[in-house]
Design a protein around this motif. Structure first.
Motif, short mmCIF file in Angstrom:
data_model
loop_
_atom_site.label_atom_id
_atom_site.label_comp_id
_atom_site.label_asym_id
_atom_site.label_seq_id
_atom_site.Cartn_x
_atom_site.Cartn_y
_atom_site.Cartn_z
N HIS A 1 42.27 25.54 2.63
CA HIS A 1 42.60 25.76 1.22
C HIS A 1 41.37 25.69 0.33
O HIS A 1 41.46 25.34 -0.85
CB HIS A 1 43.62 24.73 0.71
N MET A 2 40.20 25.97 0.87
CA MET A 2 38.93 25.86 0.14
C MET A 2 38.73 24.44 -0.39
O MET A 2 38.11 24.22 -1.42
CB MET A 2 38.88 26.89 -1.00
N GLY A 3 39.23 23.47 0.38
CA GLY A 3 39.19 22.09 -0.07
C GLY A 3 38.23 21.22 0.69
O GLY A 3 38.28 19.99 0.55
N ASN A 4 37.37 21.81 1.54
CA ASN A 4 36.37 21.01 2.22
C ASN A 4 35.01 21.70 2.13
O ASN A 4 34.85 22.66 1.37
CB ASN A 4 36.77 20.75 3.68
N ASN A 5 34.03 21.22 2.86
CA ASN A 5 32.67 21.74 2.73
C ASN A 5 32.36 22.87 3.72
O ASN A 5 31.19 23.18 3.96
CB ASN A 5 31.65 20.61 2.92
N ASN A 6 33.37 23.49 4.27
CA ASN A 6 33.16 24.57 5.24
C ASN A 6 33.00 25.91 4.52
O ASN A 6 33.94 26.68 4.38
CB ASN A 6 34.35 24.66 6.21
N ARG A 7 31.81 26.18 4.10
CA ARG A 7 31.59 27.43 3.36
C ARG A 7 31.60 28.64 4.27
O ARG A 7 31.13 28.59 5.40
CB ARG A 7 30.27 27.37 2.60
N LYS B 1 19.74 43.55 10.76
CA LYS B 1 19.47 43.57 12.19
C LYS B 1 19.72 42.24 12.89
O LYS B 1 19.68 42.18 14.12
CB LYS B 1 18.01 43.96 12.45
N ASN B 2 19.96 41.18 12.14
CA ASN B 2 19.93 39.86 12.79
C ASN B 2 21.22 39.46 13.49
O ASN B 2 21.30 38.37 14.07
CB ASN B 2 19.51 38.78 11.77
N GLY B 3 22.24 40.29 13.44
CA GLY B 3 23.46 40.03 14.20
C GLY B 3 24.48 39.17 13.51
O GLY B 3 25.61 39.03 14.00
N ASN B 4 24.14 38.56 12.37
CA ASN B 4 25.08 37.70 11.66
C ASN B 4 25.82 38.49 10.59
O ASN B 4 25.22 39.33 9.91
CB ASN B 4 24.34 36.53 11.01
N VAL B 5 27.09 38.18 10.40
CA VAL B 5 27.90 38.95 9.46
C VAL B 5 28.53 38.07 8.39
O VAL B 5 29.57 38.38 7.82
CB VAL B 5 28.99 39.75 10.21
N ARG B 6 27.86 36.96 8.10
CA ARG B 6 28.23 36.08 6.98
C ARG B 6 27.07 35.13 6.75
O ARG B 6 26.23 34.95 7.63
CB ARG B 6 29.52 35.31 7.29
N PRO B 7 27.00 34.49 5.59
CA PRO B 7 25.92 33.51 5.37
C PRO B 7 26.06 32.34 6.34
O PRO B 7 27.16 31.99 6.77
CB PRO B 7 26.14 33.05 3.93
N ASN B 8 24.93 31.73 6.70
CA ASN B 8 25.00 30.54 7.53
C ASN B 8 24.15 29.43 6.94
O ASN B 8 23.34 29.64 6.04
CB ASN B 8 24.62 30.83 8.99
N SER B 9 24.37 28.23 7.44
CA SER B 9 23.83 27.04 6.79
C SER B 9 22.33 26.89 6.93
O SER B 9 21.73 26.03 6.27
CB SER B 9 24.52 25.79 7.34
N ASN B 10 21.67 27.70 7.76
CA ASN B 10 20.22 27.57 7.86
C ASN B 10 19.49 28.31 6.74
O ASN B 10 18.28 28.49 6.79
CB ASN B 10 19.72 28.04 9.23
N GLY B 11 20.26 28.72 5.74
CA GLY B 11 19.63 29.27 4.55
C GLY B 11 19.50 30.77 4.53
O GLY B 11 18.70 31.31 3.76
N ASN B 12 20.27 31.48 5.32
CA ASN B 12 20.23 32.94 5.33
C ASN B 12 21.50 33.50 4.72
O ASN B 12 22.61 33.13 5.11
CB ASN B 12 20.10 33.48 6.76
N THR B 13 21.34 34.43 3.77
CA THR B 13 22.50 35.17 3.28
C THR B 13 22.98 36.15 4.33
O THR B 13 24.15 36.52 4.36
CB THR B 13 22.16 35.96 2.02
N ASN B 14 22.05 36.61 5.19
CA ASN B 14 22.32 37.58 6.26
C ASN B 14 22.81 38.92 5.73
O ASN B 14 23.41 39.70 6.47
CB ASN B 14 23.34 37.01 7.27
N ALA B 15 22.55 39.19 4.46
CA ALA B 15 23.02 40.43 3.86
C ALA B 15 21.87 41.19 3.21
O ALA B 15 20.93 40.57 2.68
CB ALA B 15 24.10 40.15 2.82
N TRP B 16 21.96 42.51 3.24
CA TRP B 16 21.17 43.33 2.32
C TRP B 16 22.01 43.54 1.08
O TRP B 16 23.21 43.80 1.15
CB TRP B 16 20.85 44.71 2.93
N ALA B 17 21.39 43.39 -0.09
CA ALA B 17 22.07 43.66 -1.36
C ALA B 17 21.19 44.55 -2.21
O ALA B 17 19.96 44.35 -2.29
CB ALA B 17 22.39 42.37 -2.09
#
Length: 763
Positions: free
Chosen positions: A72-78, A637-653
């Motif tokens: 429910h968007m109620g914890n720290n799991n972004r 190219k990095n294979g990730n399809v969502r932001p991750n906690s190591n500080g990468n948006t993993n997106a081109w904008a």
């Protein structure tokens, strides 16, 4: 006319034998996802469901909203909503059913199965028998359909039990557990005191009410309880609550939740009709005068029964410590959520929930029986302790793991393997890569996809966003809670943040830069730097220049601490991978701003910083002196399809003013391309509850709706309009030979730049 004379011999029931590659028993979300995933991978699948509809606890028969790691968007799991097929289903349901009608969700699931020509669906078919050979393999299962009086015998080299109670696994003798382990067996501090708390979680039964606009009388049936006002949990009832908001109407945790399930249901009927008698006739709820019962569940939502043993058993420490294993294939993030066994009759709290700091991965070895060679496990019966089950049992977590089962079954058939063979280090990467190609997003797993032609391409973009801040609007938010802007910052660098505030009187505002102690989560449990600023009355700009630096690249939190005398200026701009969170309360998931568990249960204490749902949750109109170069084309190219906690948006904008963004993929030599896949931002942070709770949009505004793909000669390969899915796979009629792919996107949202997580191309 049929006329058949008396026969002294016993008549045989009509019998149909099915020969398939995979038999899936159970048509809840787990069984559906396992079956569809396998069918899309080319397997012939039989899906046997003992109910008239698909969906299990998420169906219109039970009407429980499906949830998972987003909590429910109620914890720290972004950015933690489950990916792949189950996300496809959730986005489809959002498009058609943002109001959360459970009947419409039934049709979404049925359509998904109906469209798969490789699936033979048998509804109302209860499996009651399984045949096993001497080689510890299942040969067949037998089910009976009450609606067409037909017996089905389903044979296959592989079986998946997703039945909830594990009927097939039980029949063939697979080892299982039922009830709670002791603290000592798995060193689980949260293991319950069985004498006081009980062994099992119970069933819940829901009801809906309706306002008829005129007085409605009610006479309770004779079997309804007469003392509803004495129920310890009646204090939880609020007029207007219905559906799964009444999850606390629970019973059965001290009974046999398999064989006494009908007894549990009848007791819940007694309670439900007794509660409604109390509401309508006690005189304490005059607002209920015009309300009538619209629907009462006929089967309860069952939480717990058997759990079967695999080659690995998930336990508390895996969840709390976010342990990663070589064979991770899915993830969870719901709290460890245990209920007192006496349920509606218990004096104890309705539930006890303790959250981890982040999502945890689930090993593949939890998804097959350690005794029965050709038996996969899916859903709530996977290999987990009672405590870990308290988290892994929720439907989207179950469905996510079932996708791994469906894909593993395909590899087994392709290579002539058994489920346990895939657990070898040589085979598991093939499964993991196949899952991540489908958007599974296995946490903290990086695999090189050597077949992806994009890895060898040079990518050019019309524009690339370099983030320096958000444009301000005349919208202000009072700091009733601490408010933080999440930003992907680098280690060993200092930053300067500027924003505008409005103080109702002279006061002191606390500012902090927070980060996380580990790259496995988004919990801001470290203060990197802090400052207090004296404010005068009125509007003023404030600056926070850090002098201390964080130790690792990470998403960090620029925090304006709670001060109700202060408002901060906001922006209408929303950008992929950037968001605000608040140190606020969400009682629905036992979030009171922070959790401080007893010291002896081995669960972390920490603060919750959680988002507001759109249209709230706007970004702070902050400015930075140093641009964040976090949206470059290399992210594609990095294979990730969502932001991750190591500080990468993993997106081109693209830049926000770029109305016709463009990507060009260039190869030095011509390549042959048959399949192209695009991964868009579907806001993996938004919890897409399936029923009861509505949503503000029928599609996620970050998703690119319209675009076209061209080859190097300018020929249009594909034109798409009205897309709302995260993953678009383009299968060309025949492979093309080209040295260039061109993607032209249409920007529709004025305040949201076009963004793409990944593009893949395969021969």
């Amino acid at each position: 006319m049929i006329l058949e004379k008396y026969s002294s011999k016993k008549r045989a029931i009509k019998t149909i034998t099915l020969i398939t590659d995979l038999v899936v028993i159970g048509g809840g979300l787990s069984g559906v996802c396992a079956a569809i995933t396998a069918a899309r991978s080319g397997l012939k699948v039989a899906l046997l469901q003992d109910r008239p509809v698909l969906g299990g606890n998420a169906s219109s028969e039970v009407r429980l909203w499906s949830l998972g790691a987003t909590s429910h968007m109620g914890n720290n799991n972004r950015w933690s909503r489950e990916g792949g097929l189950i996300n496809e289903i959730l986005l489809e349901n959002l498009k058609r059913n943002k109001e959360g009608n459970p009947l419409i969700f039934d049709t979404v699931l049925l359509e998904k199965v109906y469209e798969e020509k490789n699936i033979t669906l048998l509804l109302n078919t209860a499996v009651y028998e399984a045949e096993k050979g001497a080689d510890e393999k299942i040969k067949s299962v037998t089910g009976f359909c009450s609606q067409n009086s037909t017996k089905y015998i389903a044979t296959a080299p592989l079986f998946c039990d997703a039945s909830g109670d594990g009927i097939v696994a039980f029949l063939v003798g697979a080892s299982f557990r039922m009830g709670a382990e002791t603290r000592e067996e798995f060193d689980e501090g949260f293991a319950p005191n069985i004498e006081d708390y009980g062994n099992l979680l119970g069933h819940s039964l829901y009801f809906y009410t309706k306002d008829l606009g005129k007085p409605v009388s009610y006479t309770a049936p004779s079997f309804a309880i007469k003392n509803a006002e004495e129920l310890p949990r009646i204090k939880n009832y609020q007029l207007g609550d219905h559906g799964c908001k009444l999850w606390w109407v629970e019973h059965g945790g001290r009974l046999d939740t398999v064989h006494q399930s009908e007894d549990i249901k009848f007791e819940l009927w007694r309670v439900v009709y007794g509660i409604w008698d109390y509401v309508k006739n006690s005189g304490k709820f005059p607002e209920a005068e015009n309300l009538t019962l619209e629907w009462v569940g006929t089967i309860p939502g069952k939480r717990e029964s058997r759990r079967f043993e695999g080659d690995f058993m998930l336990s508390q420490k895996d969840i709390v410590e976010q342990r990663d294993y070589y064979d991770a294939v899915a993830f969870g993030g719901w709290a460890m959520d245990l209920h007192p066994a006496d349920g509606i009759y218990s004096e104890l709290n309705s539930c006890t929930q303790w959250h981890g700091k982040g999502v945890y991965s689930i090993p593949y070895r939890c998804y097959y029986s350690k005794n029965i060679d050709n038996l996969f496990l899916a859903g709530r019966i996977i290999s987990a302790t009672h405590v870990a089950f308290g988290s892994s049992r929720v439907m989207l977590t179950c469905a996510h793991g079932a996708q791994a089962v469906g894909k593993a079954a395909a590899i087994c058939i392709e290579e002539g393997l058994m489920p346990s063979d895939i657990a070898s280090k040589e085979k598991i990467e093939k499964l993991q890569l196949a899952l991540n190609r489908d958007g599974q997003s296995i946490p903290r797993l990086s695999l090189e996809d050597t077949d992806d032609l994009v890895a060898k391409a040079h990518i050019e973009a019309s524009t690339t966003l370099e983030f320096k801040g958000f444009s301000p609007v005349d919208d202000w938010q009072t700091l009733k809670f601490g408010l933080a802007q999440m930003l992907p910052l680098k280690a060993n660098e200092t930053y300067s943040f500027e924003c505008e505030v409005d103080a109702s009187e002279a006061t002191i505002l606390g500012l902090q830069l927070k980060s996380s102690s580990a790259c496995t989560h988004f919990t801001p449990d470290i203060i990197v730097d802090q400052k207090e600023i004296k404010l005068i009355q009125g509007k003023q700009k404030i600056t926070f220049t850090t002098t201390k630096t964080q130790m690792q690249d990470h998403y960090s939190f620029f925090c304006l601490m709670k001060n109700e005398k202060v408002k901060v200026r906001l922006s209408d701009e929303r950008i992929t991978g950037l968001m605000t969170v608040e140190n606020k309360i969400n009682k629905a998931v036992s979030n009171f701003g922070r959790q401080d568990p007893p010291s002896d249960i081995n669960v972390d204490s920490f603060e919750f910083w959680t988002p507001e749902r759109r249209p709230k949750g706007k970004n702070i109109a902050l400015q930075m002196t140093k641009a964040l170069p976090v949206f470059g084309v290399d992210n594609l190219k990095n294979g990730n399809v969502r932001p991750n906690s190591n500080g990468n948006t993993n997106a081109w904008a693209a830049k926000i003013e770029d109305k016709k963004p463009r990507l060009v993929f260039n190869w030095k030599e011509k390549v042959n391309i048959k399949t192209i896949t695009l991964f868009f931002d579907c806001d993996y942070d938004h919890a897409l509850e399936t029923t009861l709770m509505g949503h503000p949009e029928d599609s996620i505004p970050f998703v690119v709706a319209d675009y076209q793909v061209k080859d190097g000669s300018g020929n249009i390969l594909k034109q798409v309009k009205g897309n709302y899915q995260a993953i678009n796979t383009i299968e060309l009629e025949k492979a093309i030979s080209t040295d260039k792919l061109i993607f032209e996107f249409v920007k529709k949202e004025a305040h949201i730049p076009v963004a793409v997580f990944k593009v893949s191309a395969y021969n």
